[in-house]
Write an enzyme that holds these catalytic residues in place. Structure first.
Site, PDB file in Angstrom:
ATOM      1  N   LYS A   1      -0.812  12.732  -3.304  1.00 46.78           N
ATOM      2  CA  LYS A   1      -0.105  11.519  -3.094  1.00 46.78           C
ATOM      3  C   LYS A   1       1.032  11.643  -2.245  1.00 46.78           C
ATOM      4  CE  LYS A   1      -2.837   9.211  -5.530  1.00 46.78           C
ATOM      5  NZ  LYS A   1      -2.839   8.551  -6.884  1.00 46.78           N
TER       6      LYS A   1
HETATM    7  C1  LIG Z   1      -3.764   8.080  -8.118  1.00 48.27           C
HETATM    8  C2  LIG Z   1      -3.826   6.938  -8.642  1.00 48.27           C
HETATM    9  C3  LIG Z   1      -3.465   6.472  -9.905  1.00 48.27           C
HETATM   10  C4  LIG Z   1      -3.301   7.383 -11.108  1.00 48.27           C
HETATM   11  O1  LIG Z   1      -2.286   8.542 -10.805  1.00 48.27           O
HETATM   12  P1  LIG Z   1      -2.313   9.982 -11.342  1.00 48.27           P
HETATM   13  O2  LIG Z   1      -0.937  10.501 -11.188  1.00 48.27           O
HETATM   14  O3  LIG Z   1      -3.430  10.687 -10.918  1.00 48.27           O
HETATM   15  O4  LIG Z   1      -2.571   9.624 -12.747  1.00 48.27           O
HETATM   16  C5  LIG Z   1      -3.256   5.071 -10.278  1.00 48.27           C
HETATM   17  N1  LIG Z   1      -3.483   4.236  -9.210  1.00 48.27           N
HETATM   18  C6  LIG Z   1      -3.874   4.505  -7.918  1.00 48.27           C
HETATM   19  C7  LIG Z   1      -4.334   3.432  -7.111  1.00 48.27           C
HETATM   20  C8  LIG Z   1      -4.127   5.786  -7.667  1.00 48.27           C
HETATM   21  O5  LIG Z   1      -4.513   6.038  -6.442  1.00 48.27           O
END
Ligand SMILES: *Cc1c(COP(=O)(O)O)cnc(C)c1O
Length: 383
Positions: free
Chosen positions: A181
């Site tokens: 991310k």
């Molecule tokens: C990555 C992601 C999540 C979840 O995040 P984590 O930190 O991996 O639990 C939720 N929504 C979207 C759209 C994502 O891309």
């Protein structure tokens, strides 16, 4: 040349920050986590920020904050990661999947309106790839129907809508700090909100439903006494994650500039290629440029999307697909009887999308190689 789909942007800042934390002897939630929360909320301009161990936990706690109950419904776009909808199932509530807008990849506002029932409690818009949804329209619908808006901002740091940073708009906003991310702490998440009561409840729930931050028990002024108020979770962030988060937050703008530069190069190169459709950008909002979801135009190619991806892989370029829509997964089909015919726009998008590598630290040569290879594949496989 091999270009992976993603590489986190880790420099000496992260290494020395992490070492300092390790040497401090405080490894779990403590001073670094609270420092990260303070800097984060001032960055996005919110009142409260609650750090947790993942974006999924952030979404779950947001639903607990609004007290989502068994049998209630939450509207979720089908073009998202399963986390957005599975947290609704954690509460024994129903994720109501809706179609998207093919141009932006974001939730279709008219589909949201049609999906509202007396059981609907909330909408979870996902800012797809980092491009904010139309928050004015979503807020209007929410207000008219007394619904809460919980933004899935896993992709959208930093991003803004009509000058307002994502994180300061909806009732609750959930961020992810997963390794791929825009702010990467390995794992981690954050909920921002203006509502003090909700923030307090989420702080209690993230650590076993305990009334007082348990870490204080072990510090000098702390007391041994605490009370469990309700069934909580083990969702706290650790200071190790928080120190990575702090280092990343302090160069977030620089990382954004680097992704933006790559996106602009791609769009410049691909906008005249008949076989490709470049990502859309609204003029009243700023994207985080987390994803570069290029679309192919199957009408003028003799290969499909899966073959396109295979060829790029053979030529050393890692890609991904965001997302396999939720209605295509066995779980959502079996549990809620969704089918491909219910989501024509998401199907249209799904058939075409390929996420290209876009991350700070990608060299000009690497960006050039991706452009040259994608263009070349289009030329060779013209129908
Ligand atoms: C990555 C992601 C999540 C979840 O995040 P984590 O930190 O991996 O639990 C939720 N929504 C979207 C759209 C994502 O891309």
């Amino acid at each position: 040349m091999y270009i992976p789909f993603h590489k986190p942007y880790i420099t000496e800042d992260e290494v020395s920050g992490l070492l300092d934390t390790v040497r401090s002897g405080w490894l779990t939630m403590g001073p670094k986590t609270f420092e990260f929360e303070r800097e984060f909320l001032s960055y996005v301009g919110s009142e409260h920020a609650v750090a947790v161990n993942s974006g999924t936990s952030a979404l779950h706690l947001a639903l607990k904050a609004i007290d989502l109950k068994e049998g209630e419904e939450v509207i979720v776009p089908t073009m998202t990661f399963t986390a957005t909808a599975e947290v609704v199932c954690y509460c024994n509530a129903k994720p109501v999947l809706v179609d998207i807008d093919r141009t932006t990849g974001n939730i279709d506002i008219s589909a949201v309106e049609k999906a509202i029932t007396p059981r609907t409690r909330a909408i979870i818009p996902v800012h797809y790839g980092g491009l904010p949804c139309d928050m004015d329209q979503i807020s209007d619908i929410a207000e008219a129907n007394k619904l809460f808006v919980i933004e899935d901002a896993a992709h959208s740091l930093p991003a803004s809508y009509k000058g307002k940073p994502v994180g300061s708009i909806g009732d609750l906003t959930c961020f992810s700090f997963y390794a791929t991310k825009p702010l990467a702490a390995g794992e981690g998440g954050m909920v921002t909100t203006e509502n003090e009561e909700w923030a307090e409840r989420m702080r209690i729930l993230r650590l076993h439903g305990i009334s007082k931050d348990a870490w204080k028990r072990y510090s000098n002024g702390g007391s041994w006494y605490y009370e469990v108020l309700e069934t909580g979770y083990k969702y706290n962030m650790t200071d190790l994650q928080a120190s990575l988060g702090l280092s990343q937050l302090r160069k977030l703008d620089k990382m954004w500039e680097m992704r933006k530069h790559i996106a602009q190069k791609y769009t410049e190169a691909f906008s005249d290629v008949e076989q490709l459709i470049t990502p859309y950008l609204n003029s009243d909002r700023v994207s985080s440029y987390h994803l570069y979801a290029l679309k192919i135009n199957p009408g003028v190619l003799n290969i499909d999307r899966a073959e396109f991806i295979e060829i790029l892989k053979e030529r050393g370029i890692g890609t991904s697909v965001h997302f396999i829509p939720l209605h295509r997964h066995p779980f959502y089909q079996n549990a809620f009887s969704y089918g491909v015919e219910d989501f024509p726009e998401a199907e249209w998008v799904y058939e075409r999308i390929i996420s290209l590598p876009i991350y700070p630290g990608m060299s000009e040569a690497e960006v050039g190689y991706v452009i040259q290879t994608v263009t070349d594949v289009c030329e060779k496989h013209r129908k």
